[in-house]
Design a protein around this motif. Structure first.
Motif, PDB file in Angstrom:
ATOM      1  N   LEU A   1     -58.302  -9.713  37.206  1.00 23.66           N
ATOM      2  CA  LEU A   1     -59.342 -10.417  36.451  1.00 23.66           C
ATOM      3  C   LEU A   1     -59.571 -11.816  37.014  1.00 23.66           C
ATOM      4  CD1 LEU A   1     -58.141  -9.269  32.951  1.00 23.66           C
ATOM      5  CD2 LEU A   1     -60.328  -8.657  34.004  1.00 23.66           C
ATOM      6  N   ARG A   2     -58.516 -12.424  37.461  1.00 27.64           N
ATOM      7  CA  ARG A   2     -58.656 -13.750  38.055  1.00 27.64           C
ATOM      8  C   ARG A   2     -59.041 -13.662  39.533  1.00 27.64           C
ATOM      9  NH1 ARG A   2     -59.509 -16.876  40.994  1.00 27.64           N
ATOM     10  NH2 ARG A   2     -58.544 -18.891  41.478  1.00 27.64           N
ATOM     11  N   GLU A   3     -58.375 -12.758  40.247  1.00 24.34           N
ATOM     12  CA  GLU A   3     -58.583 -12.718  41.694  1.00 24.34           C
ATOM     13  C   GLU A   3     -59.970 -12.208  42.086  1.00 24.34           C
ATOM     14  OE1 GLU A   3     -55.172 -10.451  42.880  1.00 24.34           O
ATOM     15  OE2 GLU A   3     -54.050 -12.273  43.356  1.00 24.34           O
TER      16      GLU A   3
ATOM     17  N   ILE B   1     -73.683 -21.870  43.901  1.00 21.90           N
ATOM     18  CA  ILE B   1     -73.300 -23.154  44.505  1.00 21.90           C
ATOM     19  C   ILE B   1     -71.813 -23.334  44.229  1.00 21.90           C
ATOM     20  CG2 ILE B   1     -73.739 -25.638  44.546  1.00 21.90           C
ATOM     21  CD1 ILE B   1     -76.503 -25.035  43.283  1.00 21.90           C
ATOM     22  N   LYS B   2     -71.037 -23.466  45.306  1.00 27.82           N
ATOM     23  CA  LYS B   2     -69.582 -23.537  45.129  1.00 27.82           C
ATOM     24  C   LYS B   2     -69.079 -24.960  45.342  1.00 27.82           C
ATOM     25  CE  LYS B   2     -67.119 -19.811  46.693  1.00 27.82           C
ATOM     26  NZ  LYS B   2     -67.090 -18.672  45.795  1.00 27.82           N
ATOM     27  N   HIS B   3     -68.106 -25.351  44.572  1.00 25.00           N
ATOM     28  CA  HIS B   3     -67.412 -26.625  44.800  1.00 25.00           C
ATOM     29  C   HIS B   3     -65.919 -26.363  44.678  1.00 25.00           C
ATOM     30  CE1 HIS B   3     -71.340 -27.800  43.008  1.00 25.00           C
ATOM     31  NE2 HIS B   3     -71.360 -28.551  44.090  1.00 25.00           N
TER      32      HIS B   3
ATOM     33  N   LEU C   1     -59.976 -26.982  40.987  1.00 29.89           N
ATOM     34  CA  LEU C   1     -60.951 -26.128  40.298  1.00 29.89           C
ATOM     35  C   LEU C   1     -62.004 -25.614  41.249  1.00 29.89           C
ATOM     36  CD1 LEU C   1     -62.259 -27.712  37.000  1.00 29.89           C
ATOM     37  CD2 LEU C   1     -60.683 -25.808  37.304  1.00 29.89           C
ATOM     38  N   HIS C   2     -62.442 -24.372  41.044  1.00 27.85           N
ATOM     39  CA  HIS C   2     -63.648 -23.891  41.710  1.00 27.85           C
ATOM     40  C   HIS C   2     -64.770 -24.124  40.713  1.00 27.85           C
ATOM     41  CE1 HIS C   2     -61.133 -22.848  44.882  1.00 27.85           C
ATOM     42  NE2 HIS C   2     -60.408 -22.037  44.148  1.00 27.85           N
ATOM     43  N   TYR C   3     -65.432 -25.249  40.898  1.00 29.89           N
ATOM     44  CA  TYR C   3     -66.448 -25.710  39.952  1.00 29.89           C
ATOM     45  C   TYR C   3     -67.791 -25.177  40.442  1.00 29.89           C
ATOM     46  CZ  TYR C   3     -68.664 -28.876  36.670  1.00 29.89           C
ATOM     47  OH  TYR C   3     -69.385 -29.391  35.624  1.00 29.89           O
TER      48      TYR C   3
ATOM     49  N   ALA D   1     -60.477 -29.226  48.172  1.00 33.79           N
ATOM     50  CA  ALA D   1     -59.067 -29.138  47.793  1.00 33.79           C
ATOM     51  C   ALA D   1     -58.308 -28.174  48.682  1.00 33.79           C
ATOM     52  CB  ALA D   1     -58.961 -28.705  46.340  1.00 33.79           C
ATOM     53  N   GLU D   2     -58.901 -26.961  48.914  1.00 32.74           N
ATOM     54  CA  GLU D   2     -58.139 -25.952  49.658  1.00 32.74           C
ATOM     55  C   GLU D   2     -58.989 -25.165  50.650  1.00 32.74           C
ATOM     56  OE1 GLU D   2     -56.520 -23.002  46.939  1.00 32.74           O
ATOM     57  OE2 GLU D   2     -58.515 -22.374  46.307  1.00 32.74           O
ATOM     58  N   HIS D   3     -60.307 -25.268  50.599  1.00 34.96           N
ATOM     59  CA  HIS D   3     -61.148 -24.447  51.479  1.00 34.96           C
ATOM     60  C   HIS D   3     -61.507 -25.133  52.792  1.00 34.96           C
ATOM     61  CE1 HIS D   3     -62.681 -21.924  47.805  1.00 34.96           C
ATOM     62  NE2 HIS D   3     -61.434 -21.659  48.144  1.00 34.96           N
ATOM     63  N   GLY D   4     -61.134 -26.380  52.968  1.00 40.96           N
ATOM     64  CA  GLY D   4     -61.472 -27.102  54.196  1.00 40.96           C
ATOM     65  C   GLY D   4     -62.913 -27.590  54.162  1.00 40.96           C
TER      66      GLY D   4
HETATM   67  C1  MLT Z   1     -60.188 -18.423  44.438  1.00 44.80           C
HETATM   68  O1  MLT Z   1     -59.272 -19.162  44.061  1.00 44.80           O
HETATM   69  O2  MLT Z   1     -60.458 -17.354  43.862  1.00 44.80           O
HETATM   70  C2  MLT Z   1     -60.995 -18.818  45.650  1.00 44.80           C
HETATM   71  O3  MLT Z   1     -60.335 -19.854  46.322  1.00 44.80           O
HETATM   72  C3  MLT Z   1     -62.281 -19.390  45.176  1.00 44.80           C
HETATM   73  C4  MLT Z   1     -63.575 -18.768  45.259  1.00 44.80           C
HETATM   74  O4  MLT Z   1     -63.757 -17.589  45.559  1.00 44.80           O
HETATM   75  O5  MLT Z   1     -64.506 -19.543  44.987  1.00 44.80           O
END
Ligand code: MLT
Ligand code: FAD
Ligand code: ZN
Length: 468
Positions: free
Chosen positions: A327-329, A342-344, A384-386, A423-426
């Motif tokens: 559910l999260r992944e 739009i991803k942040h 956060l993925h805002y 934060a983590e995606h470069g």
């Molecule tokens: C996640 O944590 O699921 C990915 O890093 C973020 C994403 O898909 O936007």
């Protein structure tokens, strides 16, 4: 043709030059960026990499290193010019040494992350880097992006899990820094320069990684939460209650759950009561499952008493645990399926999370009534993925037009909280200019000095990252 043959003959691996065979290497997984390349080289050995780099120097080509091509920022896609060799590490996937006494493994850059997790498990150890793309991303790419994922609050990010590197430099030399040491103060930390550099300083060919004791049991639960304030209070409670046993703490909004159900209708949501927010809590235990269960149950009991949660469900078996995590992944994929968004990828101090979300949500939705806030992520480590999707799919095409204005609102708010816009995606190409906008002159001067020292020809992944 002669040039192509000279590249083909200079190393022992595979060379792809037909457009159909090169195609998957010339775009990212979301097909947001597309580029051209002279060829795609797939070396087998570190010496092959040396030969390719030297060939590129001699013939004036640049290099785009590529791992599993799961990156989010367009960093592994070549530009349009066609003067690049894409250097795919996929065939360099040998395990060199596992040292269970030193709790380390030394592996080549093209090893798939999930394979390494399984390998560690076979030695009764844990390699804790964990992200949804783990079935296809490669450890070289994880280190080049300093990947985060879901275990950062307990084990740290890719940087924290790496003790040593082997790198082919932009001069075509091998730096053997494959040290399995937890203490080493014998000079500037070259390893830390290459980690997170997105292929702009050199090519990571192998790494020595940290291993940990394999937990005997891991359990997770979903909990319904009224507000983000409650979620951060629950995080503090979980940290004091479970200590090092707390191995993940992820946040999801109701809008995320709705989007997930729309795009992946077979998703099984375990809670009966709807709420504005949900958290996924994972605990790992070095004794047994009963111990893990009792930690999780007593944590949730206290959380109910303190009115921090309104509903909760604990996974009782492996298949439920997988369903809970899915559910999260699946959030990133569900949003990609929904179309334009739009991803942040931001981080702010956890103490500022609640105010940040409340105030920034209001600013974005006031300015753009079509914005649907898809906010989720790694609350436990402050990332956060805002993200923002259009309310209706018909708005998809014109939605991209609002992206610069939305970015300004979100990133200004992040910087006002002393946060980070990546934060983590470069940075890749997606956030390179934006990052430069917010860095001080002093910081930019130091960043350029590092690039100039390690890649004076500017041939490593041009146009990407902070210096670009
Ligand atoms: C996640 O944590 O699921 C990915 O890093 C973020 C994403 O898909 O936007
Ligand atoms: P690539 O995409 O191939 O490359 C990424 C960058 O690294 C490029 O700049 C490339 O040039 C460089 N590079 C690759 N290999 C090397 C090398 N050997 N030497 C030098 N440079 C190299 N990321 C997270 O951090 N956390 C998450 O939770 C997360 N979740 C994700 C979920 C999904 C569904 C997807 C698709 C992606 C997710 N990501 C996440 C992003 C991505 O998986 C990571 O950035 C990952 O570390 C990239 O690894 P890769 O092998 O695919 O690298
Ligand atoms: Zn993430």
């Amino acid at each position: 043709m002669a040039l192509l043959n000279s590249l083909r003959d200079c190393f022992s691996g595979r060379l792809l030059s037909e457009s159909t065979e090169m195609a998957p290497f010339l775009t990212d997984w979301r097909h947001k960026w597309r580029g051209n390349a002279f060829a795609v080289a797939q070396p087998y050995t570190t010496n092959d990499v040396v030969k390719i780099v030297r060939w590129c120097i001699d013939n004036g080509f640049s290099i785009v290193p590529q791992g599993g091509n799961t990156g989010m920022s367009g960093a592994a896609t070549p530009d349009q010019q066609g003067t690049t060799v894409v250097l795919s590490l996929a065939r360099m996937n040998r395990v060199r040494v596992i040292d269970p006494i030193n709790n380390t493994m030394t592996v080549e850059a093209g090893c798939i992350l999930q394979t390494l997790q399984e390998l560690a498990k076979d030695s009764d150890r844990l390699f804790p880097l964990s992200l949804s793309a783990e079935g296809s991303c490669m450890i070289g790419g994880n280190l080049a992006t300093n990947a985060g994922g879901v275990g950062v609050l307990r084990y740290g990010n890719a940087r924290d899990l790496c003790l040593g590197l082997e790198v082919v430099t932009a001069d075509g030399e091998i730096w053997d820094g494959l040290r399995g040491l937890r203490k080493d103060n014998s000079g500037y930390d070259l390893r830390d320069l290459f980690i997170g550099s997105e292929g702009t300083l050199g090519i990571i060919t192998a790494a020595t990684l940290k291993l940990f004791p394999l937990p005997k049991a891991t359990l997770c639960a979903w909990a319904a939460i009224g507000t983000v304030e409650n979620a951060t209070e629950l995080l503090q409670l979980a940290q004091s209650h479970a200590g090092a046993k707390l191995t993940a703490f992820e946040l999801l909004s109701q809008d995320c759950v709705d989007l997930l159900r729309e795009q992946m209708p077979s998703s099984r949501w375990p809670l009966s009561q709807a709420s504005d927010w949900y958290v996924l809590i994972e605990v790992s235990d070095n004794v047994d499952e009963a111990n893990a269960a009792s930690t999780l149950e007593s944590l949730l009991e206290t959380a109910f008493e303190q009115a921090l949660v309104t509903d909760a469900a604990i996974a009782t078996n492996l298949s439920q645990t997988r369903d809970f995590w899915a559910l999260r992944e699946n959030m990133g994929e569900a949003q990609a399926k929904a179309g334009k968004n739009i991803k942040h990828d931001i981080s702010v101090p956890i103490s500022k999370f609640a105010a940040f979300i409340r105030e920034t949500n209001a600013k974005v939705t006031n300015a753009f009534s079509e914005a649907r806030m898809i906010v989720f992520g790694h609350l436990g480590d402050g990332n956060l993925h805002y993200n923002i999707s259009p309310k209706t799919s018909e708005r998809g095409e014109s939605f991209s037009e609002i992206e610069p204005a939305v970015n300004r609102i979100v990133h200004d708010a992040v910087i006002a909280c002393a946060g980070s816009i990546s934060a983590e995606h470069g940075l890749g190409v997606l956030r390179a200019a934006e990052a430069r906008r917010y860095k001080s002159d002093v910081e930019m001067k130091l960043q350029r000095a590092i690039k100039q020292a390690l890649d004076p020809r500017g041939m490593m992944n041009p146009g990407k990252g902070i210096v670009g």
